[in-house]
Design a protein around this motif. Structure first.
Motif, mmCIF file in Angstrom:
data_model
loop_
_atom_site.group_PDB
_atom_site.id
_atom_site.type_symbol
_atom_site.label_atom_id
_atom_site.label_comp_id
_atom_site.label_asym_id
_atom_site.label_seq_id
_atom_site.Cartn_x
_atom_site.Cartn_y
_atom_site.Cartn_z
ATOM 1 N N ALA B 68 0.991 -1.182 -0.032
ATOM 2 C CA ALA B 68 0.153 -0.136 -0.034
ATOM 3 C C ALA B 68 0.842 1.211 -0.067
ATOM 4 O O ALA B 68 0.547 2.252 -0.591
ATOM 5 C CB ALA B 68 -0.944 -0.144 1.227
ATOM 6 N N ALA B 69 1.897 1.302 0.486
ATOM 7 C CA ALA B 69 2.967 2.325 0.770
ATOM 8 C C ALA B 69 3.674 2.784 -0.709
ATOM 9 O O ALA B 69 3.582 3.936 -1.124
ATOM 10 C CB ALA B 69 4.247 2.182 1.517
ATOM 11 N N LEU B 71 1.692 1.953 -3.454
ATOM 12 C CA LEU B 71 0.546 2.367 -4.209
ATOM 13 C C LEU B 71 0.362 3.977 -3.887
ATOM 14 O O LEU B 71 -0.102 4.737 -4.774
ATOM 15 C CB LEU B 71 -0.769 1.689 -3.805
ATOM 16 C CG LEU B 71 -1.057 0.384 -4.426
ATOM 17 C CD1 LEU B 71 -2.422 -0.069 -4.154
ATOM 18 C CD2 LEU B 71 -0.853 0.140 -5.795
ATOM 19 N N SER B 72 0.588 4.243 -2.738
ATOM 20 C CA SER B 72 0.238 5.448 -2.129
ATOM 21 C C SER B 72 1.283 6.909 -2.749
ATOM 22 O O SER B 72 0.839 7.802 -2.875
ATOM 23 C CB SER B 72 0.366 5.705 -0.602
ATOM 24 O OG SER B 72 1.874 5.858 -0.266
ATOM 25 N N ARG B 73 2.237 6.172 -3.690
ATOM 26 C CA ARG B 73 3.173 7.368 -4.205
ATOM 27 C C ARG B 73 3.173 6.819 -5.821
ATOM 28 O O ARG B 73 3.822 7.411 -6.416
ATOM 29 C CB ARG B 73 4.454 7.031 -3.484
ATOM 30 C CG ARG B 73 4.951 5.599 -3.675
ATOM 31 C CD ARG B 73 6.118 5.519 -2.470
ATOM 32 N NE ARG B 73 7.141 6.506 -3.118
ATOM 33 C CZ ARG B 73 8.394 6.230 -3.382
ATOM 34 N NH1 ARG B 73 9.100 4.999 -3.053
ATOM 35 N NH2 ARG B 73 9.221 7.014 -3.969
ATOM 36 N N CYS B 74 2.239 5.916 -6.170
ATOM 37 C CA CYS B 74 2.029 5.623 -7.673
ATOM 38 C C CYS B 74 1.087 6.298 -8.316
ATOM 39 O O CYS B 74 0.096 6.216 -8.261
ATOM 40 C CB CYS B 74 1.991 4.026 -7.687
ATOM 41 S SG CYS B 74 1.850 3.285 -9.328
ATOM 42 N N HIS B 75 1.702 7.017 -9.149
ATOM 43 C CA HIS B 75 0.488 8.042 -10.110
ATOM 44 C C HIS B 75 -0.094 7.457 -11.303
ATOM 45 O O HIS B 75 -0.803 8.045 -11.828
ATOM 46 C CB HIS B 75 1.589 9.476 -10.296
ATOM 47 C CG HIS B 75 1.571 10.412 -9.365
ATOM 48 N ND1 HIS B 75 0.835 11.266 -8.904
ATOM 49 C CD2 HIS B 75 2.718 10.287 -8.455
ATOM 50 C CE1 HIS B 75 1.298 11.908 -8.055
ATOM 51 N NE2 HIS B 75 2.383 11.346 -7.594
#
Lengths: 256, 256
Positions: B68-69, B71-75
């Motif tokens: 999830a970390a 995903l949280s920075r994946c644009h």
């Protein structure tokens, strides 16, 4: 998060707490913003509609990152399993589905190149700053505040219903296909709200935690409101900032 | 990430780059750790097996937070949609499924209270520090390094096969149900590896990015190795640190 809280103050009752949360919507939700009056009453030019679609894409596309930021700090697998459906609702599957793809159908419907919108190339810097602040909030603030910030969804069905009606009535581009995003949110948002509101009411039981949840929801209304203020300044008042999409400009999908 | 890289150095060819990544596994993957020799050959006491299950839970349960970390920075929504299946594989659905639940079946099989294991109460502080370092790495390092750190999965099927065989041969607790976690990983990990290895090989095209990817994979082997060193020191050598589960101790699921 700067409100001064007396830590000895008695907790709000569950009913009082919920009423305070709902009052945030009454006072500050962006259904009251003048841009939405203009949009829903048919007063927007197509340039303004396009600018809204381009900038709101930044918000839509970042919501799964925001929810992933929450998962990344959530040690409770049961909570993660429930929360994950938010990412699924927005991103959809590998092949199809999801709110983001539906937003790009709206983009196409209003005459934009979906690849250009998806590139984020025309988004105003102000929109990016605002959306990034939301992701950071959810990543860094206490979990109960992070969850409470999503509760603007309590107020969303009313604005989505009004938007669907307003767009269908006033704009040629509006049809079943282009407004699919909003129709889906009518069922997705209430499902998320029921769970999250209960969780916040059950877990924020001290007055400081309750006030932090109310402040988080207030912050989120600011995130939504500030996006529309920036949009109005740029595209209604006509002060488009450097780097942002200019009405009539050729749409180049590739980043420079 | 402290390796000194000459930025003018020529990029590795795709084949050289992949070979360097695979070499990390040859030299440093935890299939070579003495704890695994002991476990797979039937040399572990049940106390040691239980300590392994308790501590490895911390790692298993944190993997979805790590992903999830990312995903949280994946644009890139397309990349997010593929990567999300890792979270689904580990967390499972709201009602059932998922590697975490399978790990708790193993916990039950080796005589532990699954609620105690799930509480994380008996985990060594060292294990927590190591696992948290992995989550932080994936949240903070450049995306290509974050992705490359998952490539220890290239080396996983061999150890899982050996583990399944070793556990079934040497331990009474091992049966179809208790080893289900490892059987599932035999098919899940290669699917993730194919995608991620291609992505890293395609996107790390400068020598500094290639070296960063190799360093990230090295870091990840350290994360795995350090967990077993801590386990050996505490439960084979018998120096259980304060706060960690003690063999024979009553298992209290509630946190103090």
């Amino acid at each position: 998060m700067n409100s001064i809280v007396n830590h000895n103050e008695l907790p709000l009752s569950r009913a009082e707490f919920e009423a305070r949360l709902r009052q945030v919507g009454v006072e500050r939700y962006h259904d009251k913003h003048r841009f939405h009056d203009r949009l829903h009453s048919g007063g927007c030019t197509m340039d303004e509609v396009q600018a809204w679609v381009i900038n709101r894409w930044q918000y839509q596309c970042s919501i799964p990152m925001k929810d992933a930021a929450f998962l990344s700090r959530c040690h409770d697998p049961d909570l993660r399993r429930v929360w994950r459906s938010r990412i699924e609702d927005h991103d959809g599957g590998v092949e199809d589905g999801g709110g983001i793809r539906r937003w790009l159908r709206l983009a196409e419907g209003v005459g934009l190149d979906p690849a250009y919108v998806a590139s984020g190339r025309g988004v105003m810097p102000a929109t990016r700053f605002i959306v990034d602040a939301y992701i950071r909030f959810v990543r860094d603030e206490p979990p109960v505040a992070a969850m409470a910030s999503s509760l603007t969804e309590m107020f969303a069905p009313a604005i989505h219903t009004r938007r669907i009606d307003g767009l269908l009535e006033h704009y040629d581009f509006a049809d079943r296909e282009t407004i699919a995003y909003f129709r889906h949110r009518l069922t997705e948002a209430p499902k998320d709200v029921r769970f999250t509101l209960d969780w916040v009411l059950n877990h924020a039981v001290t007055r400081p935690d309750q006030e932090a949840a109310i402040a988080a929801l207030t912050f989120k209304t600011d995130v939504l409101w500030a996006q529309l203020d920036a949009l109005w300044s740029a595209y209604v008042d006509g002060n488009v900032p450097p780097g942002a999409w200019k009405p009539g400009e050729a749409q180049l999908a590739a980043r420079p």
